[in-house]
Scaffold this motif. Structure first.
Motif, mmCIF file in Angstrom:
data_model
loop_
_atom_site.group_PDB
_atom_site.id
_atom_site.type_symbol
_atom_site.label_atom_id
_atom_site.label_comp_id
_atom_site.label_asym_id
_atom_site.label_seq_id
_atom_site.Cartn_x
_atom_site.Cartn_y
_atom_site.Cartn_z
ATOM 1 N N UNK A 135 -11.458 16.099 9.723
ATOM 2 C CA UNK A 135 -10.436 15.178 9.217
ATOM 3 C C UNK A 135 -9.457 14.732 10.303
ATOM 4 N N UNK A 136 -9.736 15.094 11.532
ATOM 5 C CA UNK A 136 -8.826 14.733 12.623
ATOM 6 C C UNK A 136 -8.603 13.221 12.635
ATOM 7 N N UNK A 137 -7.375 12.819 12.748
ATOM 8 C CA UNK A 137 -6.981 11.404 12.754
ATOM 9 C C UNK A 137 -7.267 10.706 11.435
ATOM 10 N N UNK A 138 -7.399 11.477 10.365
ATOM 11 C CA UNK A 138 -7.645 10.860 9.052
ATOM 12 C C UNK A 138 -6.514 9.918 8.669
ATOM 13 N N UNK A 139 -5.276 10.285 9.028
ATOM 14 C CA UNK A 139 -4.162 9.408 8.670
ATOM 15 C C UNK A 139 -4.238 8.077 9.409
ATOM 16 N N UNK A 190 0.845 -1.193 0.000
ATOM 17 C CA UNK A 190 0.000 0.000 0.000
ATOM 18 C C UNK A 190 0.881 1.243 0.000
ATOM 19 N N UNK A 191 0.532 2.187 -0.849
ATOM 20 C CA UNK A 191 1.142 3.516 -0.867
ATOM 21 C C UNK A 191 0.052 4.523 -0.541
ATOM 22 N N UNK A 192 0.386 5.561 0.204
ATOM 23 C CA UNK A 192 -0.656 6.544 0.503
ATOM 24 C C UNK A 192 -0.080 7.854 1.014
ATOM 25 N N UNK A 193 -0.695 8.936 0.549
ATOM 26 C CA UNK A 193 -0.452 10.265 1.109
ATOM 27 C C UNK A 193 -1.777 10.719 1.708
ATOM 28 N N UNK A 194 -2.105 10.244 2.919
ATOM 29 C CA UNK A 194 -3.422 10.547 3.496
ATOM 30 C C UNK A 194 -3.521 11.990 3.954
ATOM 31 N N UNK A 195 -4.758 12.477 4.176
ATOM 32 C CA UNK A 195 -4.919 13.814 4.757
ATOM 33 C C UNK A 195 -4.169 13.894 6.079
ATOM 34 N N UNK A 196 -3.542 15.041 6.339
ATOM 35 C CA UNK A 196 -2.802 15.211 7.582
ATOM 36 C C UNK A 196 -3.730 15.521 8.759
ATOM 37 N N UNK A 197 -5.019 15.741 8.463
ATOM 38 C CA UNK A 197 -5.958 16.041 9.542
ATOM 39 C C UNK A 197 -6.025 17.506 9.909
ATOM 40 N N UNK A 252 2.950 6.616 14.854
ATOM 41 C CA UNK A 252 2.966 5.582 13.815
ATOM 42 C C UNK A 252 3.607 4.306 14.349
ATOM 43 N N UNK A 253 4.714 4.435 15.077
ATOM 44 C CA UNK A 253 5.375 3.245 15.614
ATOM 45 C C UNK A 253 4.485 2.537 16.633
ATOM 46 N N UNK A 254 3.786 3.311 17.477
ATOM 47 C CA UNK A 254 2.892 2.729 18.473
ATOM 48 C C UNK A 254 1.718 2.031 17.804
#
Length: 205
Positions: A131-135, A119-126, A161-163
């Motif tokens: 859009x909060x937590x959109x990523x 999967x590749x993605x440039x999700x909304x940053x929120x 992201x690591x968590x």
């Protein structure tokens, strides 16, 4: 056979068209060609383009097209905006990336089950209201349908992201910083151009 160099890939991607009428609510910004080239060049080196590739929230098709040009022969781009997909199709035709299928739909609810795919993605940053937590939703989807993912996030996202990856049995294997230049395109933008510091993560799920 070796794919294109990162630099030549970035140059080819520079010809791709931007959104014709970008949506603020969808946080539609053109993924920079050099970031897309960096991601897909790395994915090629890791062997991640040898499996099917899915670009979640493909927008103008930048990441999907980069994957195809970098060597993937099975690419799927998914986006909720039909106008963006029309631009993506035109962009793919412009550079001869004919191994891409396009699907109109919610990228966080794709019609896909778990499989050996990237999967590749440039999700909304929120950044926009609603859009909060959109990523996070994009990461959840990647964890459900892929074995490897590459996603772009706002600077300062590494701990989150690591968590998240660890909670889902995954692991961040690569992380690098990237500059995300933004031209003024919406009324609430105060300057002609600004540069966001972003981070890219490769996760094995």
């Amino acid at each position: 056979m070796a794919g294109p160099s990162r630099r030549s890939l970035a140059r080819e991607l520079e010809s791709l068209a931007d959104f014709s009428e970008p949506s603020a609510s969808l946080e539609q910004y053109l993924t920079p060609s050099d970031i897309a080239a960096h991601i897909c060049h790395r994915a090629a080196l890791e062997g991640d383009l040898e499996r099917p590739v899915v670009d979640l929230g493909t927008g103008t098709g930048m990441l999907a097209i980069a994957a195809a040009l970098a060597g993937s022969d099975r690419v799927l781009g998914i986006d909720v905006d039909p106008d963006a997909l029309a631009v993506a199709r035109e962009n793919a035709a412009r550079v001869g990336a004919d191994s891409i299928d396009w699907i109109l739909g919610d990228a966080t609810r794709p019609p896909l089950t778990r499989a050996d795919r990237t999967v590749l993605s440039n999700p909304p940053f929120g950044a926009q209201r609603g859009n909060r937590h959109a990523d996070r939703r994009f990461l959840e989807t990647a964890s459900e349908i892929a074995t490897v993912s590459y996603t772009i996030h706002n600077e300062g996202s590494q701990e989150f992201v690591e968590s998240f990856a660890a909670d889902e049995g995954g692991e961040v294997t690569h992380a690098f910083r990237a500059e995300f230049p933004l031209e003024r395109r919406f009324e609430f933008h105060e300057s002609a151009e600004e540069t966001l510091a972003a981070e890219v993560f490769r996760i094995e799920w």
